[in-house]
Design a protein around this motif. Sequence first.
Motif, PDB file in Angstrom:
ATOM      1  N   GLY A  20       7.305   2.550   3.303  1.00 49.64           N
ATOM      2  CA  GLY A  20       5.913   2.160   3.488  1.00 49.64           C
ATOM      3  C   GLY A  20       5.749   1.104   4.564  1.00 49.64           C
ATOM      4  N   ILE A  21       4.689   1.234   5.352  1.00 48.44           N
ATOM      5  CA  ILE A  21       4.376   0.273   6.409  1.00 48.44           C
ATOM      6  C   ILE A  21       2.881  -0.023   6.359  1.00 48.44           C
ATOM      7  N   GLY A  22       2.504  -1.265   6.553  1.00 47.46           N
ATOM      8  CA  GLY A  22       1.107  -1.643   6.575  1.00 47.46           C
ATOM      9  C   GLY A  22       0.425  -1.227   7.866  1.00 47.46           C
ATOM     10  N   ASP A  23      -0.818  -0.761   7.743  1.00 46.90           N
ATOM     11  CA  ASP A  23      -1.590  -0.379   8.926  1.00 46.90           C
ATOM     12  C   ASP A  23      -1.734  -1.530   9.916  1.00 46.90           C
ATOM     13  N   ASP A  24      -1.755  -2.756   9.399  1.00 44.39           N
ATOM     14  CA  ASP A  24      -1.975  -3.924  10.251  1.00 44.39           C
ATOM     15  C   ASP A  24      -0.682  -4.589  10.719  1.00 44.39           C
ATOM     16  N   SER A  25       0.452  -3.949  10.452  1.00 41.03           N
ATOM     17  CA  SER A  25       1.744  -4.569  10.752  1.00 41.03           C
ATOM     18  C   SER A  25       2.353  -4.115  12.075  1.00 41.03           C
ATOM     19  N   PRO A  38      -2.712   0.446   3.459  1.00 42.65           N
ATOM     20  CA  PRO A  38      -3.708  -0.482   3.995  1.00 42.65           C
ATOM     21  C   PRO A  38      -3.150  -1.906   4.086  1.00 42.65           C
ATOM     22  N   GLY A  39      -3.674  -2.653   5.048  1.00 39.79           N
ATOM     23  CA  GLY A  39      -3.317  -4.064   5.153  1.00 39.79           C
ATOM     24  C   GLY A  39      -2.037  -4.294   5.916  1.00 39.79           C
ATOM     25  N   GLY A  40      -1.518  -5.508   5.730  1.00 43.57           N
ATOM     26  CA  GLY A  40      -0.302  -5.898   6.422  1.00 43.57           C
ATOM     27  C   GLY A  40       0.871  -6.034   5.474  1.00 43.57           C
ATOM     28  N   PHE A  53      -0.562  -5.286  -0.616  1.00 41.39           N
ATOM     29  CA  PHE A  53      -0.674  -5.021  -2.051  1.00 41.39           C
ATOM     30  C   PHE A  53      -1.395  -6.149  -2.783  1.00 41.39           C
ATOM     31  N   ALA A  54      -1.282  -7.369  -2.254  1.00 40.50           N
ATOM     32  CA  ALA A  54      -1.921  -8.533  -2.875  1.00 40.50           C
ATOM     33  C   ALA A  54      -3.280  -8.832  -2.255  1.00 40.50           C
ATOM     34  N   GLU A  55      -3.415  -8.591  -0.949  1.00 41.06           N
ATOM     35  CA  GLU A  55      -4.654  -8.935  -0.251  1.00 41.06           C
ATOM     36  C   GLU A  55      -5.793  -7.986  -0.620  1.00 41.06           C
ATOM     37  N   PHE A  98      -4.940  -0.560  -1.554  1.00 42.49           N
ATOM     38  CA  PHE A  98      -3.500  -0.290  -1.545  1.00 42.49           C
ATOM     39  C   PHE A  98      -3.142   0.735  -2.624  1.00 42.49           C
ATOM     40  N   ALA A  99      -3.844   0.676  -3.749  1.00 35.03           N
ATOM     41  CA  ALA A  99      -3.509   1.540  -4.877  1.00 35.03           C
ATOM     42  C   ALA A  99      -3.741   3.016  -4.568  1.00 35.03           C
TER      43      ALA A  99
END
Length: 273
Positions: free
Chosen positions: A220-225, A249-251, A255-257, A262-263
């Motif tokens: 898994g990789i974050g879209d914002d990473s 989603p996210g960076g 999962f926390a932001e 994310f789910a």
Amino acid sequence: MHLTATAQTLRVPGARLHYQVRGQGPLVALVGAPMDADAFEPLAHLLATDHTVLTTDPRGIKRSVLDDPDQDSTPELRADDLSRLLTHLDVGPAAVLGSSGGAITALALAQAHPEQVHTVIAHEPPLVELLDDSDQIHAQTDDIIATYLAGDVIGAWAKFMTQANITMPEGAIEAMFGGERDPQVVADERRWFAHELRATTHWRPDLDALRSAATRIVVGIGDDSAGEECDHTSRALAAALGIEPTMFPGGHTGFAEDPDHFATPLRAVLHES
């Protein structure tokens, strides 16, 4: 439906592990390093509607107390802890979402005990050993650790963010890591710098073992990473395993932001398992 977490303790070699279980259904473990169980609580609550969800504080972090506070935290030790937790719960095999150092824990578990985990979602593992410039990055990490242990917390975090290629707004590092801080947060931070960061980033996966194991590996990789160090390490792992990464989603801490967003892809992966 048992959406409220039940907090318990399991004695393992050298430590007492704090863990929480909520929900009913197929078992999914959410693991971090150095992130504790609380970082995954919102996501765990969402998944608990149709899963049994395990969260835990890694050894030496927050409520998981070590017999020897100076013991280093290695991926092998953390994987053994997770294996013992899964054995204790006896409702596996499990799916495991590991993020950051927890992704390395999950991969180490898949290598050592593939029978216990049918799916590993390795979200942004910092597998520096898979990069061509690993020696340079390891040297930078040693300098970051030395900077922190010398007392320059702001300087250490600034160097860390530069190494990770994470852009921070001006003044953000001082605001996050300066001034009065929660003593538990500081203790966990110091443990991570002094006893966890080096061993985690020096871990090299057994790619042949991961390729041949029955365990399904999802990277898994974050879209914002994009462009960050863990984007590079994750893509290197996916390429080595011959699979396409799955975007979330996210960076790095998506999962926390934004656990709600994310789910959605996480559920899609779990339903394919």
